[in-house]
Scaffold this active site. Structure first.
Site, mmCIF file in Angstrom:
data_model
loop_
_atom_site.group_PDB
_atom_site.id
_atom_site.type_symbol
_atom_site.label_atom_id
_atom_site.label_comp_id
_atom_site.label_asym_id
_atom_site.label_seq_id
_atom_site.Cartn_x
_atom_site.Cartn_y
_atom_site.Cartn_z
ATOM 1 N N LYS A 29 0.832 -1.203 0.000
ATOM 2 C CA LYS A 29 0.000 0.000 0.000
ATOM 3 C C LYS A 29 0.868 1.255 0.000
ATOM 4 O O LYS A 29 0.668 2.165 -0.812
ATOM 5 C CB LYS A 29 -0.905 -0.032 1.235
ATOM 6 C CG LYS A 29 -2.199 0.705 1.054
ATOM 7 C CD LYS A 29 -3.070 0.557 2.293
ATOM 8 C CE LYS A 29 -3.843 -0.742 2.311
ATOM 9 N NZ LYS A 29 -4.405 -1.041 3.649
ATOM 10 N N ARG A 99 -3.404 2.967 8.313
ATOM 11 C CA ARG A 99 -3.630 1.815 7.433
ATOM 12 C C ARG A 99 -2.477 0.820 7.517
ATOM 13 O O ARG A 99 -1.319 1.215 7.538
ATOM 14 C CB ARG A 99 -3.776 2.292 5.979
ATOM 15 C CG ARG A 99 -4.635 3.533 5.839
ATOM 16 C CD ARG A 99 -4.656 4.078 4.427
ATOM 17 N NE ARG A 99 -5.318 3.181 3.495
ATOM 18 C CZ ARG A 99 -5.404 3.425 2.195
ATOM 19 N NH1 ARG A 99 -4.834 4.499 1.659
ATOM 20 N NH2 ARG A 99 -6.033 2.577 1.408
ATOM 21 N N GLY A 108 -7.109 -10.494 6.845
ATOM 22 C CA GLY A 108 -6.877 -11.051 8.178
ATOM 23 C C GLY A 108 -5.959 -10.171 8.990
ATOM 24 O O GLY A 108 -5.819 -10.332 10.189
ATOM 25 N N MET A 110 -4.901 -6.233 10.325
ATOM 26 C CA MET A 110 -5.741 -5.238 10.976
ATOM 27 C C MET A 110 -6.573 -4.438 9.985
ATOM 28 O O MET A 110 -6.140 -4.154 8.887
ATOM 29 C CB MET A 110 -4.856 -4.281 11.738
ATOM 30 C CG MET A 110 -5.666 -3.419 12.665
ATOM 31 S SD MET A 110 -4.790 -1.955 13.134
ATOM 32 C CE MET A 110 -5.148 -0.922 11.746
ATOM 33 N N ARG A 366 -3.292 -1.469 -6.644
ATOM 34 C CA ARG A 366 -2.453 -2.671 -6.587
ATOM 35 C C ARG A 366 -2.866 -3.577 -7.737
ATOM 36 O O ARG A 366 -3.964 -3.427 -8.289
ATOM 37 C CB ARG A 366 -2.632 -3.398 -5.260
ATOM 38 C CG ARG A 366 -4.047 -3.895 -5.092
ATOM 39 C CD ARG A 366 -4.256 -4.602 -3.772
ATOM 40 N NE ARG A 366 -5.696 -4.674 -3.532
ATOM 41 C CZ ARG A 366 -6.250 -4.889 -2.363
ATOM 42 N NH1 ARG A 366 -5.506 -5.054 -1.306
ATOM 43 N NH2 ARG A 366 -7.558 -4.955 -2.232
ATOM 44 N N HIS A 484 -5.904 -43.999 -4.086
ATOM 45 C CA HIS A 484 -6.352 -44.549 -5.363
ATOM 46 C C HIS A 484 -7.350 -43.626 -6.042
ATOM 47 O O HIS A 484 -7.193 -43.245 -7.202
ATOM 48 C CB HIS A 484 -6.967 -45.926 -5.125
ATOM 49 C CG HIS A 484 -7.534 -46.548 -6.360
ATOM 50 N ND1 HIS A 484 -8.861 -46.448 -6.694
ATOM 51 C CD2 HIS A 484 -6.923 -47.216 -7.363
ATOM 52 C CE1 HIS A 484 -9.054 -47.063 -7.854
ATOM 53 N NE2 HIS A 484 -7.899 -47.540 -8.275
ATOM 54 N N SER A 798 13.378 -43.135 -17.967
ATOM 55 C CA SER A 798 12.173 -42.416 -17.567
ATOM 56 C C SER A 798 12.042 -42.586 -16.064
ATOM 57 O O SER A 798 11.972 -43.703 -15.558
ATOM 58 C CB SER A 798 10.946 -42.977 -18.288
ATOM 59 O OG SER A 798 9.800 -42.341 -17.808
ATOM 60 N N CYS A 865 7.722 -40.025 -15.660
ATOM 61 C CA CYS A 865 6.351 -40.463 -15.903
ATOM 62 C C CYS A 865 5.592 -40.671 -14.602
ATOM 63 O O CYS A 865 4.483 -41.149 -14.589
ATOM 64 C CB CYS A 865 6.340 -41.729 -16.745
ATOM 65 S SG CYS A 865 7.187 -43.114 -15.973
ATOM 66 N N TYR A 885 11.679 -34.569 -21.656
ATOM 67 C CA TYR A 885 10.226 -34.410 -21.581
ATOM 68 C C TYR A 885 9.705 -34.720 -20.186
ATOM 69 O O TYR A 885 10.410 -35.342 -19.380
ATOM 70 C CB TYR A 885 9.534 -35.324 -22.612
ATOM 71 C CG TYR A 885 9.649 -36.800 -22.304
ATOM 72 C CD1 TYR A 885 8.743 -37.416 -21.438
ATOM 73 C CD2 TYR A 885 10.659 -37.579 -22.864
ATOM 74 C CE1 TYR A 885 8.851 -38.761 -21.135
ATOM 75 C CE2 TYR A 885 10.777 -38.922 -22.570
ATOM 76 C CZ TYR A 885 9.875 -39.506 -21.697
ATOM 77 O OH TYR A 885 9.983 -40.836 -21.382
HETATM 78 P P1 ADP Z 1 -7.770 -2.481 3.318
HETATM 79 O O1 ADP Z 1 -6.351 -2.889 3.326
HETATM 80 O O2 ADP Z 1 -8.640 -3.319 4.168
HETATM 81 O O3 ADP Z 1 -8.292 -2.247 1.940
HETATM 82 P P2 ADP Z 1 -7.517 0.365 3.531
HETATM 83 O O4 ADP Z 1 -6.376 0.914 4.262
HETATM 84 O O5 ADP Z 1 -7.427 0.379 2.061
HETATM 85 O O6 ADP Z 1 -7.805 -1.087 4.087
HETATM 86 O O7 ADP Z 1 -8.772 1.193 4.023
HETATM 87 C C1 ADP Z 1 -10.092 0.759 4.051
HETATM 88 C C2 ADP Z 1 -11.023 1.762 3.415
HETATM 89 O O8 ADP Z 1 -10.832 3.064 3.953
HETATM 90 C C3 ADP Z 1 -10.804 1.884 1.949
HETATM 91 O O9 ADP Z 1 -12.040 1.956 1.302
HETATM 92 C C4 ADP Z 1 -10.068 3.166 1.790
HETATM 93 O O10 ADP Z 1 -10.309 3.753 0.547
HETATM 94 C C5 ADP Z 1 -10.592 4.003 2.941
HETATM 95 N N1 ADP Z 1 -9.581 4.966 3.363
HETATM 96 C C6 ADP Z 1 -8.349 4.673 3.835
HETATM 97 N N2 ADP Z 1 -7.651 5.810 4.075
HETATM 98 C C7 ADP Z 1 -8.471 6.836 3.766
HETATM 99 C C8 ADP Z 1 -8.329 8.269 3.776
HETATM 100 N N3 ADP Z 1 -7.185 8.828 4.159
HETATM 101 N N4 ADP Z 1 -9.359 9.001 3.386
HETATM 102 C C9 ADP Z 1 -10.518 8.419 2.998
HETATM 103 N N5 ADP Z 1 -10.721 7.104 2.952
HETATM 104 C C10 ADP Z 1 -9.708 6.307 3.327
HETATM 105 MG MG MG Z 2 -7.892 -1.017 0.574
#
Ligand code: ADP
Ligand code: MG
Ligand code: MG
Length: 919
Positions: A29, A99, A108, A110, A366, A484, A798, A865, A885
């Site tokens: 990210k 984030r 899974g 945070m 991404r 089997h 083989s 094989c 092969y």
């Molecule tokens: P995840 O990894 O679960 O996608 P994100 O970090 O992308 O978590 O955030 C979850 C949501 O919060 C996303 O929809 C993202 O666009 C929104 N979000 C994150 N940071 C901001 C921000 N600075 N302003 C507005 N929305 C945000």
């Molecule tokens: Mg996201």
């Protein structure tokens, strides 16, 4: 003094400290946020704390490196300057999101906390500034909801009882407000109602968690940062890493970013989108959006999101407003940006954006996840668009994605809303539905009546073959990935689930019990053999017809152009051979002669084989073999004909003879009669065939040495079938393969026999020669070690890696179920070596054999094989050893072909670059 380490990377305005290739340090990210800033896209300013800080935090018992605080303070100042607001300020407050982001995206981990920095003081400033009290109170109640859940509860390791989590309790309060004010949803709650809710929330947090919600902005910020680091070692994150094989040492980065608000009214919005349709691969902008919403409202499914544009509407969303129509100017800008991004990253991207009062901000991008068909389609399209090279197109499609194109699947939409009734091992991919039957005969019978059945067994054995063939899919309660049932199903490309432990199969009463409910014969079930899920009732299916799929064909052509390794198939019927040819097989690497004694039309030849086996004298045996000969020849001829012009490797009889001796008294009596011997005599002879350890007993080449007439009959059949085809102007190319060899002298012995028959057949048909090769299977460690001697006799090797693995480990393949699962659970072995070739041990022996063999015979043909021949990692390994092969079951041919192409590409990428000498 040493320069202090850089812990914090700023991004915003026109410049960023980081860039896309710094994922290891900044997480996916953080690196991509920096990259978007670098290419001039509108990204709210922020900074990323590196993954190294996470590692240091754990090394130092939860203490940060001392330089972190100052670096964060400085970065925050820069963000404040860029955004023209101050974090924690009472008049002009800046809010941020916190984030998480590891190198690889990790569901899974945070959850993100939004609106950090909001409290009863800063909110007044924000209200003055935005003149939108409703929005501000809404943001504050969202902060409390997220923060208490993510930071104060989850990250603190509190595990509340079902329904007792702080989030659920707060949601109950929200619901109460909706009821109290008589509105339909939270979006209709007034500013005053939300203000009231904020105070109720705070009280509830204190009550549930025993701690007050932190009002101080800085405390909120550091609390959220720590929570991200804590979450790296949370239960969910750890188990996800185990499954995906992500190292614990990677750590997560934390990105702190200025908030932009999609919840400021109807000119604000938030959304997620893909630069192409991730489900089909079609090249159009695809996505969803919600007006007046924040963050995860789109994915959370609380409100039904709208289609982003007109082209991605479907019958369910046709009536909903698109962003394209609602905010045409912003949409146009977004559309332009997604094009810029795709061209820049040269791949399909998944993007997140927010619109604050008609102004567009990019929040994430991404490389987007995609299913198999979409992945193939995009690779081909992008190649055509000259966005990527041929090699990139091939390397982007994963073997398991290609696999999706080969099997019908359960309709994913239906699966999404259905709960599995049981789970097992995904032994044969694809999906199937049908009525339950409990034995092979019923399966065949029902199939004849035009019914689709699923054969349900405790476990299967060779006598179930016909039923397995007739069934749409197979479900067993026991057995592993190499049982089997699993082997057979995989060979046929049939959907199969094995080892579904919760299933209690009672073949007598014809019931299948799962927990406390019972299914009967004729009840419908559905299997997802790719995931190992069993469902009640017949779910809708989606059919796969790869040979009619132009994308599939075009993609396989690319693989064929790139790979060096040839791909053969293991097949023993003309139908299987034809199928494999259609998929691009370039020969047969394993034709087991004994196959004709199982299954359809096997009765007569099996009877004759049994007669041969219980013969006592050579004379009796020869008589039986003579009767058997025409059947064997016809069988061989059929396959040679289909594979015209391509090599076919015939393995001489391999299994221990006693496997074929019948157990049923009436069958025994019939055989005794035909041999004109008494029942006692018959039983005596059958008894004599008993072995203590048949896998290491009288089998393979040992049979050919003790009973040369068996080898003679088989090679005569091979040469005569070839001779007849030559007369029909065909181009047969048989390769005779001797199994279970451990010494060159065994081969010398058999070679003399084969040569004698060869000359006789040439004479009989007045042919100067019949093109053929004589070689051996390498499946015993001693054969690897003495491979130089063996190559003095054999034209080809083989590798039979099933037996070689068995012999190298000393594990009996059919008996591993009792201990191997424990080995794998406890990481005593990384995986089942019968599934994925053990490169360290078995692979070492193979390497020795290849080197020794080729030291004597440079042009020694080398193949594999065993089951591993279709397993992508093993295919790559064989390529690295310089194999000629790999051979695998017909349905694995495309997979093996793709894996071979990947191997060639990776080899090129890793090859040392040629240095151009300076003049
Ligand atoms: P995840 O990894 O679960 O996608 P994100 O970090 O992308 O978590 O955030 C979850 C949501 O919060 C996303 O929809 C993202 O666009 C929104 N979000 C994150 N940071 C901001 C921000 N600075 N302003 C507005 N929305 C945000
Ligand atoms: Mg996201
Ligand atoms: Mg073998």
């Amino acid at each position: 003094m040493a320069k202090e380490q850089k812990r914090v990377y700023y991004f915003g305005g026109k410049k960023a400290d980081g860039q896309a290739n710094m994922k290891n340090l900044l997480g996916g990210k953080g690196a991509n946020l920096a990259e978007m800033v670098n290419i001039g896209l509108p990204v709210p300013a922020g900074f990323t704390i590196t993954t190294e800080v996470c590692a240091a935090y754990y090394d130092n018992k939860g203490r940060y490196p001392k330089e972190l605080t100052t670096q964060v303070t400085e970065a925050l100042k820069e963000v404040e300057k860029e955004m023209g607001a101050k974090f924690g300020d009472k008049d002009n407050p800046l809010l941020v999101s916190v984030r998480s982001g590891a190198r690889a995206s990790m569901p899974g981990m945070m959850d993100t906390v939004l609106n950090v920095g909001l409290n009863n003081i800063t909110r007044e400033g924000l209200i003055k500034k935005t003149k939108n009290p409703r929005f501000v109170y809404d943001s504050q109640r969202r902060l409390i909801q997220m923060y208490s859940d993510v930071v104060m509860e989850k990250a603190a390791g509190i595990e509340p009882a079902e329904g007792k989590g702080v989030r659920q309790q707060l949601e109950k309060e929200l619901h109460n407000m909706i009821v109290k004010y008589g509105v339909k949803s939270e979006t209709e709650l007034s500013a005053d109602a939300l203000k009231e809710l904020v105070e109720i929330y705070k009280k509830k947090v204190k009550e549930v968690l025993g701690k007050p919600f932190p009002e101080d902005a800085m405390e909120q910020l550091w609390g959220a940062v720590a929570a991200v680091f804590q979450s790296w070692n949370g239960k969910r994150a750890i188990s996800y890493r185990r499954i995906e094989g992500i190292p614990d040492a990677w750590g997560t980065a934390v990105s702190v970013q200025s908030m932009v608000f999609g919840n400021m009214g109807d000119s604000s919005a938030t959304g997620v989108a893909f630069t192409r349709n991730p489900a089909t691969g079609e090249n159009y902008f695809y996505g969803e959006w919600l007006p007046n919403a924040q963050g995860e409202d789109v994915v959370a499914g609380i409100r039904t999101p709208n289609p982003i544009n007109e082209i991605c509407k479907n019958e369910h969303t046709r009536h909903l407003p698109s962003l394209e129509k609602r905010m045409p100017v912003v949409y146009k800008e977004l559309h332009k940006i997604q094009r810029i991004l795709e061209t820049h990253y040269r791949d399909m991207l998944d993007i997140e954006f927010t619109i604050q009062d008609k102004k567009l901000y990019m929040l994430q991008c991404r490389v987007g996840k995609r299913n198999g068909p979409a992945s193939v389609r995009m690779a081909l399209d992008m190649l055509k668009e000259k966005l990527i090279t041929k090699e990139e197109a091939v390397i982007r499609v994963q073997p398991n994605q290609l696999d999706e194109l080969l099997h019908p699947i359960l309709d994913p939409k239906a699966e999404l809303i259905t709960k599995p009734i049981a789970k097992g091992l995904p032994a044969g991919p694809g999906g199937a539905t049908g009525q339950i039957v409990f034995n092979s005969a019923d399966a065949v019978e029902w199939k004849k009546k035009g019914k689709q059945v699923i054969l349900v067994r405790e476990e299967t054995n060779p006598e179930d073959i016909e039923g397995m063939r007739a069934a749409e899919a197979i479900l067993t309660a026991r057995g592993g990935m190499t049982s089997h049932a699993a082997l057979v199903a995989r060979g046929w490309g049939k959907c199969c689930i094995v080892g579904a432990g919760e299933c209690e199969v009672d073949a007598l009463t014809k019931t299948l019990k799962i927990g406390n409910f019972t299914l009967k014969e004729g009840d419908f079930i559905s299997l997802n053999g790719t995931k190992g899920n069993v469902y009640q009732n017949a779910l809708p299916l989606k059919k796969a017809e790869p040979e009619k799929n132009p994308d599939f064909k075009a993609f396989m052509k690319l693989c064929d152009e790139i790979r060096v390794l040839k791909i053969r198939t293991n097949a023993e019927t003309p139908e299987d051979a034809a199928k494999a040819r259609l998929f691009g097989a370039e020969g047969i690497g394993l034709f087991r002669t004994e196959h004709m004694f199982y299954g359809l039309n096997a009765e007569k030849p099996l009877f004759l084989l049994r007669k041969m086996i219980v013969s006592k004298t050579e004379e009796e045996r020869r008589a039986a073999l003579n009767e058997l000969f025409p059947f064997v020849k016809e069988d061989i001829k059929g396959t040679l004909k289909v594979m015209d012009g391509l090599p076919v490797t015939f393995r001489t009889l391999d299994p221990p003879l006693h496997e074929f001796v019948p157990k049923k008294p009436e069958e025994r009596a019939k055989l005794a009669r035909s041999l004109a011997i008494s029942a006692e005599e018959f039983n005596k002879r059958a008894e004599a065939l008993h072995e203590n350890n048949p896998m290491m007993g009288h089998r393979g080449v040992r049979l050919g040495i003790t009973y040369p007439e068996i080898t003679e009959m088989q090679v005569r059949a091979i040469f005569e079938a070839s001779a007849e085809l030559l007369k029909e102007n065909k181009k047969p190319f048989p390769e005779i393969m001797i199994p279970v060899t451990c010494a060159d002298t065994e081969l010398i012995n058999q070679y003399a026999l084969i040569d004698k028959v060869y000359k006789e057949v040439c004479d009989k048909f007045r042919l100067k020669s019949i093109k053929h090769l004589i070689g051996t299977m390498i499946e015993i460690p001693r054969a690897c070690i003495t491979a130089d001697k063996i190559a003095g006799v054999a034209h080809f090797f083989s590798f039979g890696t099933n037996d070689l693995t068995q012999m190298t480990y000393g594990f009996s393949r059919d008996d591993t179920a009792t201990f191997l699962p424990k080995y794998i659970d406890n990481k005593i072995l990384p995986e089942d070596p019968f599934n994925i070739l053990d490169q360290e041990g078995v692979g070492f022996l193979m390497k020795v054999a290849v080197e020794k063999g080729r030291s004597v015979r440079k042009d020694l043909k080398i193949g594999i094989c065993g089951e591993h021949g279709g397993e992508p990692l093993s295919v790559e390994f064989c390529n690295s050893l310089g194999f000629s092969y790999v051979s695998c079951s017909p349905f694995r041919v495309p997979i093996a072909s793709l894996a071979a192409a990947h191997a060639t590409i990776k080899e090129k990428m890793n090859a040392p670059k040629k240095v151009v000498a300076k003049k």
